[in-house]
Design a protein around this motif. Structure first.
Motif, PDB file in Angstrom:
ATOM      1  N   UNK A  47       0.800  -1.226   0.000  1.00 59.10           N
ATOM      2  CA  UNK A  47       0.000   0.000   0.000  1.00 59.10           C
ATOM      3  C   UNK A  47       0.826   1.266   0.000  1.00 59.10           C
ATOM      4  N   UNK A  48       2.172   1.133   0.016  1.00 58.28           N
ATOM      5  CA  UNK A  48       3.034   2.305  -0.043  1.00 58.28           C
ATOM      6  C   UNK A  48       3.481   2.819   1.310  1.00 58.28           C
ATOM      7  N   UNK A  49       3.352   2.024   2.378  1.00 54.10           N
ATOM      8  CA  UNK A  49       3.763   2.444   3.727  1.00 54.10           C
ATOM      9  C   UNK A  49       4.929   1.586   4.191  1.00 54.10           C
ATOM     10  N   UNK A  50       5.910   2.243   4.793  1.00 55.81           N
ATOM     11  CA  UNK A  50       7.097   1.566   5.292  1.00 55.81           C
ATOM     12  C   UNK A  50       7.002   1.435   6.814  1.00 55.81           C
ATOM     13  N   UNK A  51       7.172   0.202   7.320  1.00 55.19           N
ATOM     14  CA  UNK A  51       7.133  -0.060   8.760  1.00 55.19           C
ATOM     15  C   UNK A  51       8.555  -0.028   9.304  1.00 55.19           C
ATOM     16  N   UNK A  52       8.791   0.857  10.282  1.00 53.17           N
ATOM     17  CA  UNK A  52      10.134   1.124  10.790  1.00 53.17           C
ATOM     18  C   UNK A  52      10.137   0.944  12.316  1.00 53.17           C
ATOM     19  N   UNK A  53      11.261   0.472  12.862  1.00 56.89           N
ATOM     20  CA  UNK A  53      11.392   0.257  14.308  1.00 56.89           C
ATOM     21  C   UNK A  53      12.527   1.120  14.852  1.00 56.89           C
ATOM     22  N   UNK A  54      12.254   1.794  15.976  1.00 59.35           N
ATOM     23  CA  UNK A  54      13.258   2.636  16.625  1.00 59.35           C
ATOM     24  C   UNK A  54      13.396   2.219  18.091  1.00 59.35           C
ATOM     25  N   UNK A  55      14.641   2.258  18.588  1.00 56.42           N
ATOM     26  CA  UNK A  55      14.950   1.954  19.990  1.00 56.42           C
ATOM     27  C   UNK A  55      14.600   0.517  20.374  1.00 56.42           C
ATOM     28  N   UNK A  56      14.731  -0.395  19.435  1.00 58.89           N
ATOM     29  CA  UNK A  56      14.480  -1.794  19.739  1.00 58.89           C
ATOM     30  C   UNK A  56      15.637  -2.334  20.575  1.00 58.89           C
ATOM     31  N   UNK A  57      15.325  -2.996  21.674  1.00 54.36           N
ATOM     32  CA  UNK A  57      16.364  -3.501  22.565  1.00 54.36           C
ATOM     33  C   UNK A  57      17.225  -4.541  21.857  1.00 54.36           C
ATOM     34  N   UNK A  58      18.501  -4.615  22.266  1.00 50.03           N
ATOM     35  CA  UNK A  58      19.427  -5.537  21.617  1.00 50.03           C
ATOM     36  C   UNK A  58      18.960  -6.982  21.731  1.00 50.03           C
ATOM     37  N   UNK A  59      18.445  -7.360  22.915  1.00 46.66           N
ATOM     38  CA  UNK A  59      17.999  -8.743  23.105  1.00 46.66           C
ATOM     39  C   UNK A  59      16.829  -9.071  22.183  1.00 46.66           C
ATOM     40  N   UNK A  60      15.935  -8.101  21.996  1.00 51.80           N
ATOM     41  CA  UNK A  60      14.781  -8.324  21.118  1.00 51.80           C
ATOM     42  C   UNK A  60      15.247  -8.342  19.664  1.00 51.80           C
ATOM     43  N   UNK A  61      16.171  -7.456  19.331  1.00 46.59           N
ATOM     44  CA  UNK A  61      16.716  -7.421  17.964  1.00 46.59           C
ATOM     45  C   UNK A  61      17.386  -8.754  17.621  1.00 46.59           C
ATOM     46  N   UNK A  62      18.064  -9.343  18.611  1.00 44.85           N
ATOM     47  CA  UNK A  62      18.720 -10.629  18.380  1.00 44.85           C
ATOM     48  C   UNK A  62      17.682 -11.715  18.100  1.00 44.85           C
ATOM     49  N   UNK A  63      16.565 -11.676  18.812  1.00 48.84           N
ATOM     50  CA  UNK A  63      15.507 -12.659  18.570  1.00 48.84           C
ATOM     51  C   UNK A  63      14.940 -12.488  17.170  1.00 48.84           C
ATOM     52  N   UNK A  64      14.749 -11.246  16.761  1.00 48.52           N
ATOM     53  CA  UNK A  64      14.217 -10.983  15.426  1.00 48.52           C
ATOM     54  C   UNK A  64      15.156 -11.527  14.349  1.00 48.52           C
ATOM     55  N   UNK A  65      16.460 -11.377  14.599  1.00 48.54           N
ATOM     56  CA  UNK A  65      17.427 -11.913  13.648  1.00 48.54           C
ATOM     57  C   UNK A  65      17.375 -13.443  13.625  1.00 48.54           C
ATOM     58  N   UNK A  66      17.134 -14.055  14.797  1.00 48.54           N
ATOM     59  CA  UNK A  66      17.001 -15.512  14.861  1.00 48.54           C
ATOM     60  C   UNK A  66      15.797 -15.979  14.053  1.00 48.54           C
TER      61      UNK A  66
END
Length: 582
Positions: A522-541
């Motif tokens: 639809x033309x909208x970009x979903x962006x994340x700011x200030x995501x904790x390192x531990x949560x970012x690591x899970x997302x990468x997993x």
């Protein structure tokens, strides 16, 4: 720390009573002695009554009281909790044991079943503590504790009124007991002398506690009540007395029952263990607040298990914490478990040396002691505070209050635990959500619900989700973002201020991947700011970071906003943002 010190610390961690005795202060002794003597006046008659409630000989209630007090003094982490035969467990014990007893109702057989039941409960409870299931202590929020204890106080008060007025009623439950009490008073069953001595003791205790808190008012009331029996011949005036104590000492016994009955006993033991643990930890939580201590649920489980196990080896039955007896000890100035040791020794002395010591104690005086103790459990001020500060918390407290008052103590505890769990789940399911913007005179980005925005960036929505992103609330997050992008004009970027998001599970990760694809179409970009390192690591997993690309993640909201400005070529313009939350 040397090896002997480490060994001593390890022993103290498993047997807190040894540490308590090593660090005991001489200044505590007088208060513990007085509290122990006062407590004994409740332990004796209540122990006998609750044994009969469980369908067992009255003497087993005294055996149980002695052994559980000794065991908890050694293994109990709380300095003030009092364990013993419990009115709530009595019917459960009877329901488990009596159907298994032979048709002739042999009391020795019933004792054997009850003792083995106590051993089973003790083993189950100790294992629960060793496997660290003490998290049960965290399932009671403060509002539910307030409601539960207020309901318990009302229940205790109503249950003691007939005894205070000199008669008894055959009823069960708050409403039935209150109805039967009013009916008996209307029918003229009140014993004037009983009411007089009961009210005298109650007024003495309450007034002295207010005017002179350090005075042993409960002990004074008991002594004066016994003296009044002799001076005014109160027994001849219809006042019921405690009566002669049975003599004897609990023998060590290993109970034996038919093997085919063990399954039914085990089923009853599981239920009794669950109830005893819930009751104990809830009471421990309440009295820990009063003393400024911390609740160690695992050690409480081990201690309660040791108490039931010890009682079972000496012809006793399962035990739990008593809110009323703990309140009496607390109100009488108890400082440590020496109070319980004094109570146990006092009962032993009475059984062996002076079984008639308390035979002239009036039952209305006991009722006055318990009623006075129940007032210390009530926290009406806490209910009023909740009503003023947060109505939802007040309703949360009101539910267990009504549960205890109307359904009974154990259902009330179940209501309290259930509501606490549901309240946590509700907050995770429907957490606070916010749109952020610039507010006048404030740096950074703030909740527009509380700080009206003065300017905005066209095409940008900054959205904050104040909870872990889990299976329970993934749909809530998705639907709210969908509503944001349905606004006209549609936002080009949705920046998720992710600092409150402390976790993302696989269900939520799948949702984010699907949502990102849907928004991109639809033309909208979903962006994340200030995501904790531990949560970012899970997302990468979860390989979500590869799907969403690394340009979707920013260290701060400010850097995300600056990146949007650079890409969109827009500047801040006056006026509130067109985006709103539903």
């Amino acid at each position: 720390m040397g090896e002997p010190a480490v060994r001593a610390h390890t022993v103290s961690s498993y047997v807190p009573g040894l540490h308590m005795l090593r660090t005991y202060r001489r200044s505590w002794l007088a208060k513990d002695l007085v509290a122990g003597v006062v407590l004994t006046t409740l332990l004796v008659p209540q122990g006998m009554a609750y044994a009969e409630l469980a369908g067992l000989p009255a003497i087993t209630g005294l055996y149980t009281t002695i052994l559980c007090l000794l065991a908890y003094a050694l293994f109990g982490p709380s300095r003030v909790l009092v364990l013993g035969p419990d009115s709530a467990l009595g019917p459960m014990i009877a329901a488990t044991v009596l159907p298994l007893v032979a048709s002739d109702g042999d009391p020795d057989t019933a004792v054997a079943y009850a003792s083995l039941l106590a051993i089973m409960v003790g083993v189950i409870t100790v294992l629960a503590g060793l496997f660290k299931l003490g998290f049960v202590a965290d399932l009671l929020s403060h509002p539910t504790q307030i409601g539960y204890m207020n309901g318990l106080a009302l229940t205790i008060l109503v249950s003691q009124l007939p005894k205070l007025f000199g008669f008894s009623v055959d009823a069960d439950g708050l409403i039935d007991e209150a109805t039967a009490f009013v009916r008996a008073v209307r029918d003229g069953e009140t014993v004037g002398a009983a009411l007089a001595i009961g009210l005298f003791c109650l007024v003495l205790i309450l007034v002295m506690q207010r005017l002179w808190p350090i005075f042993p008012s409960v002990l004074a009331a008991v002594v004066l009540a016994i003296a009044a029996v002799a001076v005014f011949d109160l027994e001849d005036r219809g006042v019921k007395l405690v009566g002669e104590m049975p003599a004897g000492f609990p023998p060590f016994t290993i109970p034996h029952v038919p093997v085919e009955d063990l399954t039914l006993l085990l089923a009853g033991a599981l239920g009794i263990a669950l109830v005893a643990l819930t009751d104990t930890i809830s009471n421990a939580s309440v009295f820990a607040d009063k003393t400024g201590a911390e609740v160690d649920g695992n050690r409480e489980m081990i201690a309660v298990g040791a108490a039931s196990l010890s009682a079972g080896l000496f012809q006793g039955f399962p035990v739990s914490t008593s809110g009323s007896r703990t309140a009496v000890a607390f109100q009488s100035g108890s400082k440590t478990q020496v109070t319980g040791l004094v109570g146990a020794v006092a009962i032993i002395v009475m059984l062996l040396v002076a079984p008639g010591l308390l035979k002239d104690l009036p039952q209305p005086a006991l009722a006055a002691v318990v009623i006075a103790a129940s007032t210390s459990l009530a926290d009406v001020r806490g209910l009023r505070r909740l009503y003023r500060q947060r109505r939802s918390e007040f309703l949360l407290a009101l539910a267990p209050f009504l549960g205890v008052a109307l359904l009974g103590v154990l259902p009330g505890i179940a209501v309290a635990v259930g509501l606490s769990i549901l309240n946590v789940f509700r907050r995770v399911w429907w957490p606070h959500q916010a749109l952020l913007g610039r507010a006048e005179g404030m740096r950074g980005y703030h909740d527009t619900e509380f700080h009206p925005t003065i300017e905005h960036l066209p095409g940008l929505a900054i959205y904050r989700f104040d909870a872990p992103l889990l299976f329970a609330n993934a749909r809530t997050f998705r639907d709210q973002v969908r509503r944001l992008v349905a606004t006209d004009p549609r936002p080009a970027w949705v920046v998720v201020a992710s600092e409150p998001i402390t976790d993302v599970d696989t269900t939520a990760a799948d949702m984010l991947e699907d949502l990102d694809t849907e928004l991109a179409e639809g033309g909208t970009k979903l962006v994340f700011a200030e995501l904790k390192d531990a949560v970012r690591q899970k997302i990468e997993t979860y390989e979500l970071a590869d799907t969403m690309k690394r340009d979707r993640f920013f260290p701060t909201v400010r850097t995300a906003v600056e990146a949007y400005q650079a890409q969109a070529g827009v500047e801040w313009i006056p006026g509130p943002s067109p985006y709103e939350l539903e």
